[in-house]
Design a protein around this motif. Structure first.
Motif, short mmCIF file in Angstrom:
data_model
loop_
_atom_site.label_atom_id
_atom_site.label_comp_id
_atom_site.label_asym_id
_atom_site.label_seq_id
_atom_site.Cartn_x
_atom_site.Cartn_y
_atom_site.Cartn_z
N SER A 69 0.84 -1.20 0.00
CA SER A 69 0.00 0.00 0.00
C SER A 69 0.87 1.25 0.00
O SER A 69 0.58 2.22 -0.71
N LYS A 70 1.96 1.24 0.75
CA LYS A 70 2.88 2.39 0.75
C LYS A 70 3.55 2.55 -0.60
O LYS A 70 3.62 3.66 -1.14
N THR A 71 4.04 1.47 -1.16
CA THR A 71 4.70 1.56 -2.46
C THR A 71 3.73 2.01 -3.54
O THR A 71 4.09 2.81 -4.41
N ALA A 72 2.49 1.53 -3.47
CA ALA A 72 1.48 1.96 -4.45
C ALA A 72 1.28 3.48 -4.38
O ALA A 72 1.21 4.15 -5.42
N ILE A 73 1.23 4.02 -3.18
CA ILE A 73 1.10 5.47 -3.02
C ILE A 73 2.33 6.17 -3.60
O ILE A 73 2.20 7.16 -4.34
N ASP A 74 3.51 5.66 -3.29
CA ASP A 74 4.74 6.27 -3.80
C ASP A 74 4.77 6.28 -5.33
O ASP A 74 5.39 7.15 -5.93
N LEU A 75 4.08 5.33 -5.96
CA LEU A 75 4.03 5.25 -7.42
C LEU A 75 2.85 6.02 -8.00
O LEU A 75 2.60 5.95 -9.20
N GLY A 76 2.10 6.72 -7.15
CA GLY A 76 1.03 7.58 -7.63
C GLY A 76 -0.35 6.97 -7.69
O GLY A 76 -1.25 7.51 -8.32
#
Length: 117
Positions: A69-76
């Protein structure tokens, strides 16, 4: 049920660090596989991360939800995109995936709040 998803990701990172020290070859191999799987190809990294989120929900993996979920946010990734991924995961995984879709949404919201703080 409420989780502190950023804290869970941080806690797991520490334990994963212990694994890196104890089984370095395995962890190097896993890290290389993760990097290769996430590299842009026919699908971009964001799309691949959304696939990972769908699998995390369907497989009911708290740790995977915390990290992806954090990485998905970091990728926009938008909240709406996460909702659509959650819908597909529920379709594929049934009722248990529905419960984890709710947890994934909670994780997304917490990570976004932390990012915007």
């Amino acid at each position: 049920m409420s989780h502190d998803w950023p804290a869970l990701a941080k806690e797991l990172s520490g334990v994963l660090g212990q694994l890196r020290g104890g089984i370095p070859d395995v962890m190097k191999g896993f890290s290389a596989m993760a990097k290769a799987a996430g590299t842009d190809g026919a699908l971009d990294a964001k799309t691949k991360e959304l696939v990972a989120m769908g699998i995390a929900i369907a497989c009911r993996c708290d740790g995977c939800i915390a990290f992806h979920s954090k990485t998905a946010i970091d990728l926009g990734t938008t909240r709406e995109e996460l909702m659509e991924v959650a819908g597909m995961a529920v379709y594929m995984g049934g009722g248990p995936s529905l419960m984890y879709a709710a947890l994934a949404l909670q994780a997304y919201d917490q990570h976004m709040a932390a990012k915007n703080a």
